[in-house]
Design a protein around this motif. Structure first.
Motif, PDB file in Angstrom:
ATOM      1  N   SER A 196       0.800  -1.216   0.000  1.00  0.00           N
ATOM      2  CA  SER A 196       0.000   0.000   0.000  1.00  0.00           C
ATOM      3  C   SER A 196       0.834   1.269   0.000  1.00  0.00           C
ATOM      4  CB  SER A 196      -0.919   0.007   1.225  1.00  0.00           C
ATOM      5  OG  SER A 196      -0.168   0.197   2.409  1.00  0.00           O
ATOM      6  N   GLU A 197       0.132   2.332  -0.354  1.00  0.00           N
ATOM      7  CA  GLU A 197       0.622   3.706  -0.254  1.00  0.00           C
ATOM      8  C   GLU A 197      -0.114   4.343   0.926  1.00  0.00           C
ATOM      9  OE1 GLU A 197       1.349   6.531  -3.824  1.00  0.00           O
ATOM     10  OE2 GLU A 197      -0.643   7.010  -3.069  1.00  0.00           O
ATOM     11  N   GLU A 198       0.647   4.774   1.921  1.00  0.00           N
ATOM     12  CA  GLU A 198       0.074   5.253   3.179  1.00  0.00           C
ATOM     13  C   GLU A 198      -0.205   6.752   3.136  1.00  0.00           C
ATOM     14  OE1 GLU A 198       1.392   4.473   7.723  1.00  0.00           O
ATOM     15  OE2 GLU A 198       2.759   5.735   6.574  1.00  0.00           O
ATOM     16  N   HIS A 199      -1.423   7.136   3.572  1.00  0.00           N
ATOM     17  CA  HIS A 199      -1.815   8.541   3.696  1.00  0.00           C
ATOM     18  C   HIS A 199      -2.272   8.775   5.138  1.00  0.00           C
ATOM     19  CE1 HIS A 199      -2.033   9.365  -0.756  1.00  0.00           C
ATOM     20  NE2 HIS A 199      -2.082   8.045  -0.753  1.00  0.00           N
ATOM     21  N   VAL A 200      -1.516   9.565   5.875  1.00  0.00           N
ATOM     22  CA  VAL A 200      -1.776   9.779   7.299  1.00  0.00           C
ATOM     23  C   VAL A 200      -2.615  11.049   7.488  1.00  0.00           C
ATOM     24  CG1 VAL A 200      -0.769  10.114   9.580  1.00  0.00           C
ATOM     25  CG2 VAL A 200       0.368   8.611   7.918  1.00  0.00           C
ATOM     26  N   PHE A 201      -3.864  10.888   7.885  1.00  0.00           N
ATOM     27  CA  PHE A 201      -4.724  12.024   8.222  1.00  0.00           C
ATOM     28  C   PHE A 201      -4.422  12.518   9.639  1.00  0.00           C
ATOM     29  CE2 PHE A 201      -6.909  10.280   4.653  1.00  0.00           C
ATOM     30  CZ  PHE A 201      -7.659  11.311   4.100  1.00  0.00           C
ATOM     31  N   LYS A 202      -4.191  11.568  10.552  1.00  0.00           N
ATOM     32  CA  LYS A 202      -3.817  11.895  11.918  1.00  0.00           C
ATOM     33  C   LYS A 202      -2.947  10.748  12.436  1.00  0.00           C
ATOM     34  CE  LYS A 202      -5.615  13.000  16.529  1.00  0.00           C
ATOM     35  NZ  LYS A 202      -6.820  13.302  17.342  1.00  0.00           N
ATOM     36  N   PRO A 203      -1.711  11.020  12.903  1.00  0.00           N
ATOM     37  CA  PRO A 203      -0.826   9.938  13.351  1.00  0.00           C
ATOM     38  C   PRO A 203      -1.447   9.105  14.469  1.00  0.00           C
ATOM     39  CG  PRO A 203       0.382  11.998  13.142  1.00  0.00           C
ATOM     40  CD  PRO A 203      -1.080  12.344  12.995  1.00  0.00           C
ATOM     41  N   CYS A 204      -1.123   7.809  14.466  1.00  0.00           N
ATOM     42  CA  CYS A 204      -1.680   6.872  15.444  1.00  0.00           C
ATOM     43  C   CYS A 204      -0.694   6.533  16.563  1.00  0.00           C
ATOM     44  CB  CYS A 204      -2.088   5.576  14.745  1.00  0.00           C
ATOM     45  SG  CYS A 204      -3.365   5.747  13.476  1.00  0.00           S
ATOM     46  N   GLU A 205       0.400   7.263  16.690  1.00  0.00           N
ATOM     47  CA  GLU A 205       1.412   6.929  17.673  1.00  0.00           C
ATOM     48  C   GLU A 205       0.821   6.809  19.072  1.00  0.00           C
ATOM     49  OE1 GLU A 205       1.887   9.148  15.375  1.00  0.00           O
ATOM     50  OE2 GLU A 205       3.863   8.923  14.444  1.00  0.00           O
ATOM     51  N   GLY A 206       1.191   5.707  19.744  1.00  0.00           N
ATOM     52  CA  GLY A 206       0.764   5.512  21.120  1.00  0.00           C
ATOM     53  C   GLY A 206      -0.615   4.912  21.282  1.00  0.00           C
ATOM     54  N   ALA A 207      -1.354   4.730  20.194  1.00  0.00           N
ATOM     55  CA  ALA A 207      -2.701   4.165  20.291  1.00  0.00           C
ATOM     56  C   ALA A 207      -2.617   2.655  20.485  1.00  0.00           C
ATOM     57  CB  ALA A 207      -3.502   4.493  19.040  1.00  0.00           C
ATOM     58  N   ARG A 208      -3.387   2.144  21.421  1.00  0.00           N
ATOM     59  CA  ARG A 208      -3.352   0.713  21.732  1.00  0.00           C
ATOM     60  C   ARG A 208      -4.327  -0.090  20.876  1.00  0.00           C
ATOM     61  NH1 ARG A 208      -4.544  -1.847  27.771  1.00  0.00           N
ATOM     62  NH2 ARG A 208      -4.245  -4.051  27.195  1.00  0.00           N
ATOM     63  N   TYR A 209      -5.500   0.472  20.599  1.00  0.00           N
ATOM     64  CA  TYR A 209      -6.544  -0.254  19.883  1.00  0.00           C
ATOM     65  C   TYR A 209      -6.789   0.355  18.510  1.00  0.00           C
ATOM     66  CZ  TYR A 209      -7.435  -2.099  24.531  1.00  0.00           C
ATOM     67  OH  TYR A 209      -7.300  -2.690  25.755  1.00  0.00           O
ATOM     68  N   LYS A 210      -7.001  -0.535  17.526  1.00  0.00           N
ATOM     69  CA  LYS A 210      -7.271  -0.079  16.163  1.00  0.00           C
ATOM     70  C   LYS A 210      -8.397  -0.887  15.538  1.00  0.00           C
ATOM     71  CE  LYS A 210      -2.880   1.890  14.622  1.00  0.00           C
ATOM     72  NZ  LYS A 210      -1.748   1.746  13.687  1.00  0.00           N
ATOM     73  N   LEU A 211      -9.234  -0.162  14.820  1.00  0.00           N
ATOM     74  CA  LEU A 211     -10.245  -0.773  13.977  1.00  0.00           C
ATOM     75  C   LEU A 211      -9.728  -0.722  12.543  1.00  0.00           C
ATOM     76  CD1 LEU A 211     -13.223  -1.880  13.856  1.00  0.00           C
ATOM     77  CD2 LEU A 211     -13.899   0.475  13.333  1.00  0.00           C
ATOM     78  N   PHE A 212      -9.544  -1.890  11.939  1.00  0.00           N
ATOM     79  CA  PHE A 212      -9.115  -1.964  10.540  1.00  0.00           C
ATOM     80  C   PHE A 212     -10.327  -2.225   9.659  1.00  0.00           C
ATOM     81  CE2 PHE A 212      -5.116  -2.856  12.627  1.00  0.00           C
ATOM     82  CZ  PHE A 212      -4.174  -2.255  11.804  1.00  0.00           C
ATOM     83  N   LEU A 213     -10.381  -1.525   8.536  1.00  0.00           N
ATOM     84  CA  LEU A 213     -11.446  -1.697   7.563  1.00  0.00           C
ATOM     85  C   LEU A 213     -10.845  -2.094   6.220  1.00  0.00           C
ATOM     86  CD1 LEU A 213     -13.509   1.546   8.291  1.00  0.00           C
ATOM     87  CD2 LEU A 213     -13.857  -0.717   9.296  1.00  0.00           C
ATOM     88  N   ARG A 214     -11.268  -3.226   5.701  1.00  0.00           N
ATOM     89  CA  ARG A 214     -10.928  -3.584   4.323  1.00  0.00           C
ATOM     90  C   ARG A 214     -12.050  -3.071   3.439  1.00  0.00           C
ATOM     91  NH1 ARG A 214      -9.582  -9.880   4.207  1.00  0.00           N
ATOM     92  NH2 ARG A 214      -9.736  -9.475   1.972  1.00  0.00           N
ATOM     93  N   VAL A 215     -11.692  -2.249   2.450  1.00  0.00           N
ATOM     94  CA  VAL A 215     -12.686  -1.516   1.670  1.00  0.00           C
ATOM     95  C   VAL A 215     -12.551  -1.856   0.190  1.00  0.00           C
ATOM     96  CG1 VAL A 215     -13.627   0.766   1.144  1.00  0.00           C
ATOM     97  CG2 VAL A 215     -12.482   0.373   3.349  1.00  0.00           C
ATOM     98  N   TRP A 216     -13.683  -2.111  -0.455  1.00  0.00           N
ATOM     99  CA  TRP A 216     -13.739  -2.352  -1.894  1.00  0.00           C
ATOM    100  C   TRP A 216     -14.553  -1.254  -2.568  1.00  0.00           C
ATOM    101  CZ3 TRP A 216     -13.638  -6.077   1.760  1.00  0.00           C
ATOM    102  CH2 TRP A 216     -12.801  -7.180   1.572  1.00  0.00           C
ATOM    103  N   ARG A 217     -14.102  -0.812  -3.715  1.00  0.00           N
ATOM    104  CA  ARG A 217     -14.819   0.233  -4.438  1.00  0.00           C
ATOM    105  C   ARG A 217     -16.036  -0.354  -5.142  1.00  0.00           C
ATOM    106  NH1 ARG A 217     -10.607  -1.289  -7.831  1.00  0.00           N
ATOM    107  NH2 ARG A 217     -11.041  -1.395 -10.076  1.00  0.00           N
TER     108      ARG A 217
END
Length: 229
Positions: free
Chosen positions: A113-134
């Motif tokens: 992937s090509e990463e685009h950071v809207f807001k850095p996630c540094e230090g965050a413990r929990y993440k919701l990942f979304l797999r998205v199809w167009r």
């Protein structure tokens, strides 16, 4: 205003445990596989590596992107990525260990992937990942532009207003090389939402997902940093 892509290529894979391992056994085996990989000389090409172990998904209206964990590997540069993947010295040993660690080869469940950071996630413990199809009628380029210029800013604004957002990143699928114009079809984008309340995040983004994508699958995780320069 959409964020510019980061310079480091990023590989994301959705790990699936083999049938002989329970959840705890898989986590231990996955960490051992990571330790082996990090011991190889070619690891000098990597900048950062994390494991995000799957957690029980809160009751939401989103279907699950079934897996036992999500791994993310940032390469130091495109040149380093190519050096890493073309270094065959570690291939036989890593392949044997991969076969013992996962239900399917990593390559079959990975997104470069090509990463685009809207807001850095540094230090965050929990993440919701979304797999998205167009949507079928949407070109890949139109999908990316709408995701970056429309959907992303709207979602970030909504999450910030509700005090939910600890970080937000879009990872857009890219081809292995410029000559390969279409990326593998695992999904078109992987989104990372760092937050402490998965159900609240899903409730906020559900209307946007219905509007902006054909299919979205989610996995709720806890992140462990394994390596960083």
């Amino acid at each position: 205003m959409r964020p510019e892509p980061t310079a480091q290529p990023k590989l994301i894979y959705f790990a699936e445990r083999p049938p002989q391992l329970d959840r705890a056994g898989f986590r231990a085996r996955w960490r051992a596989h990571a330790k082996l990989g990090m011991s190889m000389p070619r690891w000098r090409n990597v900048a950062r590596y994390v494991h995000c172990d799957s957690l029980e998904m809160p009751e939401t209206s989103l279907p699950s992107a079934w897996c036992d964990g999500v791994a993310m590997i940032w390469y130091r540069s495109e040149e380093n990525r190519l050096a890493h993947v073309t270094d065959r010295s570690a291939a036989p040993r890593m392949k044997r260990d991969e076969q013992e660690s996962f239900a399917r080869p990593v390559r079959e469940v990975a997104v470069l992937s090509e990463e685009h950071v809207f807001k850095p996630c540094e230090g965050a413990r929990y993440k919701l990942f979304l797999r998205v199809w167009r949507k079928p009628e949407q070109s890949l380029e139109d999908f990316r532009m709408e995701r970056l210029k429309g959907h992303g800013p709207r979602l970030l604004q909504g999450m910030e207003a509700e005090g939910l957002c600890r970080g937000y990143v879009q990872n857009h699928a890219r081809a292995e090389s410029p000559a390969a114009s279409v990326p593998p079809p695992l999904c078109d984008c992987v989104e990372e939402l760092a937050c402490d309340d998965a159900a609240a995040c899903v409730a906020l983004l559900r209307p946007l997902l219905d509007e902006d994508a054909a299919e979205v699958r989610a996995v709720w995780t806890e992140e462990t940093l394994l390596y960083s320069l």
